[in-house]
Design a protein around this motif. Structure first.
Motif, PDB file in Angstrom:
ATOM      1  N   TYR A   2       0.849  -1.187   0.000  1.00 19.42           N
ATOM      2  CA  TYR A   2       0.000   0.000   0.000  1.00 19.42           C
ATOM      3  C   TYR A   2       0.888   1.242   0.000  1.00 19.42           C
ATOM      4  CZ  TYR A   2      -3.648  -3.288   1.104  1.00 19.42           C
ATOM      5  OH  TYR A   2      -4.519  -4.346   1.047  1.00 19.42           O
ATOM      6  N   ARG A  24       0.728  -4.641   4.235  1.00 21.01           N
ATOM      7  CA  ARG A  24      -0.490  -4.756   5.047  1.00 21.01           C
ATOM      8  C   ARG A  24      -0.104  -4.987   6.509  1.00 21.01           C
ATOM      9  NH1 ARG A  24      -5.854  -6.033   4.551  1.00 21.01           N
ATOM     10  NH2 ARG A  24      -5.698  -6.287   2.292  1.00 21.01           N
ATOM     11  N   GLY A  25      -0.767  -4.236   7.397  1.00 25.69           N
ATOM     12  CA  GLY A  25      -0.562  -4.400   8.827  1.00 25.69           C
ATOM     13  C   GLY A  25       0.571  -3.590   9.418  1.00 25.69           C
ATOM     14  N   ASP A  62      -1.810  -0.398  11.424  1.00 24.19           N
ATOM     15  CA  ASP A  62      -2.473  -1.530  10.765  1.00 24.19           C
ATOM     16  C   ASP A  62      -2.929  -1.150   9.351  1.00 24.19           C
ATOM     17  OD1 ASP A  62      -3.356  -4.140  10.573  1.00 24.19           O
ATOM     18  OD2 ASP A  62      -5.300  -3.699  11.475  1.00 24.19           O
ATOM     19  N   ASP A  64      -4.051  -0.938   5.729  1.00 27.35           N
ATOM     20  CA  ASP A  64      -4.716  -1.899   4.843  1.00 27.35           C
ATOM     21  C   ASP A  64      -5.362  -1.222   3.636  1.00 27.35           C
ATOM     22  OD1 ASP A  64      -6.891  -0.658   5.965  1.00 27.35           O
ATOM     23  OD2 ASP A  64      -7.856  -2.490   6.658  1.00 27.35           O
ATOM     24  N   ASN A  65      -4.853  -0.020   3.312  1.00 24.97           N
ATOM     25  CA  ASN A  65      -5.410   0.748   2.203  1.00 24.97           C
ATOM     26  C   ASN A  65      -4.397   1.822   1.810  1.00 24.97           C
ATOM     27  OD1 ASN A  65      -7.294   1.567   0.336  1.00 24.97           O
ATOM     28  ND2 ASN A  65      -8.966   1.687   1.822  1.00 24.97           N
TER      29      ASN A  65
END
Length: 91
Positions: A2, A24-25, A62, A64-65
């Motif tokens: 991301y 991610r994360g 976290d 995630d986008n």
């Protein structure tokens, strides 16, 4: 993977700047400031929405986008009590 695109308006400083990639994360912290003493206040815009004013840093957690983050320095109003936020006086 991301991406977070970090930018600063005139007189603003954001670190790190540019396009940052994270998995991610993961987390990413950004720090803010101004390069010109005329700008004593700033607002932070994330993904197009104003989320805070005058904070020294912001952390995405976290992830995630994809995101955008921007510091927008503000010139104090002529009354000296508030500052202009996107055309809205905070006085």
């Amino acid at each position: 993977m991301y991406f977070i695109t970090a930018s600063a308006g005139t007189g603003g400083i954001i670190s790190p700047s540019g396009t940052i990639s994270r998995n991610r994360g993961e987390a990413q912290t950004f720090r803010f400031g101004v390069s010109n003493p005329a700008y004593r206040h700033w607002i932070i815009r994330i993904d197009g929405a104003i989320i805070a004013a005058d904070i020294p840093e912001y952390e995405f957690t976290d992830i995630d986008n994809n995101h955008t983050i921007e510091i927008l320095p503000q010139v104090p109003t002529t009354e000296g009590r508030g500052f202009d936020v996107g055309g809205f006086d905070t006085d």
